[in-house]
Scaffold this active site. Structure first.
Site, short mmCIF file in Angstrom:
data_model
loop_
_atom_site.label_atom_id
_atom_site.label_comp_id
_atom_site.label_asym_id
_atom_site.label_seq_id
_atom_site.Cartn_x
_atom_site.Cartn_y
_atom_site.Cartn_z
N LYS A 137 -12.53 -1.68 6.47
CA LYS A 137 -11.88 -2.70 7.56
C LYS A 137 -12.38 -2.27 8.95
O LYS A 137 -12.62 -3.20 9.58
CB LYS A 137 -10.32 -2.51 7.38
CG LYS A 137 -9.66 -3.09 6.09
CD LYS A 137 -8.86 -2.18 5.24
CE LYS A 137 -8.48 -3.40 3.85
NZ LYS A 137 -7.75 -2.53 3.03
N TRP B 176 0.91 -1.13 -0.04
CA TRP B 176 -0.13 0.00 0.08
C TRP B 176 0.97 1.16 -0.07
O TRP B 176 0.32 2.31 -0.61
CB TRP B 176 -1.06 -0.19 1.08
CG TRP B 176 -1.83 -1.16 1.28
CD1 TRP B 176 -1.97 -2.19 2.09
CD2 TRP B 176 -2.65 -1.51 0.28
NE1 TRP B 176 -2.96 -3.14 1.76
CE2 TRP B 176 -3.40 -2.68 0.76
CE3 TRP B 176 -3.35 -1.02 -0.94
CZ2 TRP B 176 -4.42 -3.44 -0.09
CZ3 TRP B 176 -4.19 -1.62 -1.96
CH2 TRP B 176 -4.78 -2.66 -1.30
N ASP C 205 -2.01 6.79 5.88
CA ASP C 205 -2.87 5.85 5.41
C ASP C 205 -3.40 4.80 6.63
O ASP C 205 -2.58 4.19 7.15
CB ASP C 205 -2.46 4.92 4.42
CG ASP C 205 -3.49 4.06 4.04
OD1 ASP C 205 -4.64 3.68 4.27
OD2 ASP C 205 -3.05 3.20 2.82
C1 LIG Z 1 -7.11 -1.94 2.00
C2 LIG Z 1 -6.05 -1.10 2.12
C3 LIG Z 1 -6.16 -0.22 0.94
C4 LIG Z 1 -6.99 -0.26 -0.26
O1 LIG Z 1 -8.15 0.33 0.05
P1 LIG Z 1 -9.21 0.27 -1.21
O2 LIG Z 1 -10.30 1.07 -0.78
O3 LIG Z 1 -9.56 -1.04 -1.66
O4 LIG Z 1 -8.69 1.17 -2.18
C5 LIG Z 1 -5.24 0.81 1.22
N1 LIG Z 1 -4.38 1.04 2.25
C6 LIG Z 1 -4.48 -0.15 3.35
C7 LIG Z 1 -3.61 0.02 4.31
C8 LIG Z 1 -5.36 -0.90 3.14
O5 LIG Z 1 -5.43 -1.98 4.18
#
Ligand SMILES: *Cc1c(COP(=O)(O)O)cnc(C)c1O
Length: 360
Positions: free
Chosen positions: A196, A103, A172
């Site tokens: 999540k 990521w 993020d």
């Molecule tokens: C799942 C995830 C993403 C991607 O998320 P999307 O909504 O599918 O684009 C980005 N960063 C982290 C840390 C993630 O766990």
């Protein structure tokens, strides 16, 4: 309550059962108004109240200062990989990134389209099994921001504390937002895909310090400017209404559970149970180094890929679902986000101990 399996999926992840029940009722008949939640105009006073309540709960739970905006955007967390540099970085400016996994890498790739990127740390050569301590990298004084991923979902690593550097932080937090207290005032921007730890897929929550809204170049398309959405309280166009509603209900559940400090305690207990069983035998090997272990995603291996496949098969058969590791690291991974029940962790721990005894 119907018989539910334990869902260890990394995302979309398990949600509180009470939230699913509330949503099931409101979708059909919202607050006895004779109209379903997902039929409401986003400009109706009913939906505006839903969005406002969701924002207020996020603000309250995270302790977000008044000079920050909370935005509900679409395009997934992945769209933030380019929106951040598109809004905050000019071609002749520098930004610092920590490469702690896929990521982070994807965000680095996008940032290079807009400005100069310094990758100050990378654990790629050791399959991202750790995150750096503050003394392992430097941030140039003229760097616009320090970008990092608080929890690396795939590898099961997590920053135990936030970087303490003379730099504006951008994070993020897709896979650990609201799992532990965070001092938002240290950040210029925080984002998280909801699926999540906050709700269903479809909405990305962006928390941005107000003074940063004006940094954006006029040439940036309207929909891709944070400023556009901030000025219209995320109602510039139709927002993802249902996802925003669900996030609100999950926030309400979290508040009833005692808030972020209380959930952190539960998260630590749940993770400790799993790491204990992993450390108690040679049969299981944790992927992450101990100092970098995640409270949200516990990634581990068994002695052989064949045993891993058997483990996942047998676990699934007894209602322990979603334990397959990410294809880039293999093995197994138990994702135990806020809403994942402690009883499910206990059941997995017992299963793991039995499995090791039988097959070790
Ligand atoms: C799942 C995830 C993403 C991607 O998320 P999307 O909504 O599918 O684009 C980005 N960063 C982290 C840390 C993630 O766990």
């Amino acid at each position: 309550m119907p018989e539910r399996i334990y869902n260890f999926s990394p995302g979309p992840g398990t949600l509180p059962y009470s939230v699913l029940q509330e949503a099931a009722v409101d979708i059909v008949n919202f607050k006895d108004k004779g109209i379903g939640l997902i039929e409401l105009s986003h400009r109706s006073k009913e939906f505006m109240a839903v969005a406002e309540e969701t924002e207020n709960l996020i603000r309250e739970l995270m302790g977000i200062p008044a000079n920050y905006k909370v935005l509900f955007l679409q395009g997934g967390a992945s769209s933030q990989f380019f929106m951040v540099p598109m809004n905050l970085l000019k071609a002749d400016q520098k930004a610092t990134y920590l490469n702690t996994g896929v990521w982070a890498k994807k965000a680095i790739k996008e940032a290079k389209l807009f400005g100069q990127v310094e990758v100050a740390y990378s654990s790629e050569d050791i399959t991202f099994k750790r995150v750096p301590r503050d003394d392992e990298y430097t941030v140039a004084p003229d760097s616009q921001y320090l970008y990092f991923v608080t929890n690396n979902t795939i590898y099961g690593t997590q920053f135990p504390t936030m970087p303490n550097k003379e730099a504006m932080l951008i994070a993020d937090m897709s896979s650990d937002i609201l799992s532990r207290p965070v001092d938002v005032s240290k950040f210029g921007l925080i984002f998280a895909g909801a699926q999540k730890n906050m709700g269903p897929a479809g909405v990305t929550v962006v928390i941005i310090r107000e003074d940063l809204l004006d940094r954006v170049d006029d040439k940036v398309p309207t929909m891709l400017k944070y400023k556009t959405h901030a000025e219209k309280d995320s109602m510039f166009n139709t927002p993802p209404c249902f996802s925003i509603y669900c996030v609100g209900r999950v926030m309400n559940w979290l508040k009833q559970t005692g808030g972020v400090a209380a959930i952190e305690k539960l998260n630590r207990e749940k993770a400790a149970l799993l790491y204990e069983v992993i450390d108690s035998t040679e049969f299981y090997r944790g992927h992450a180094e101990k100092e970098s272990r995640s409270l949200m995603n516990v990634a581990f291996n068994l002695p052989t890929p064949e045993l891993e496949a058997q483990f996942i098969r047998e676990a699934t058969a007894v209602g322990l679902d979603g334990l397959k590791g990410h294809r880039s690291v293999g093995g197994c991974r138990a994702s135990i986000y806020n809403a994942f029940p402690r009883e499910g962790v206990e059941k997995l721990v017992t299963f793991m101990a039995d499995f090791a005894k039988k097959n070790g």
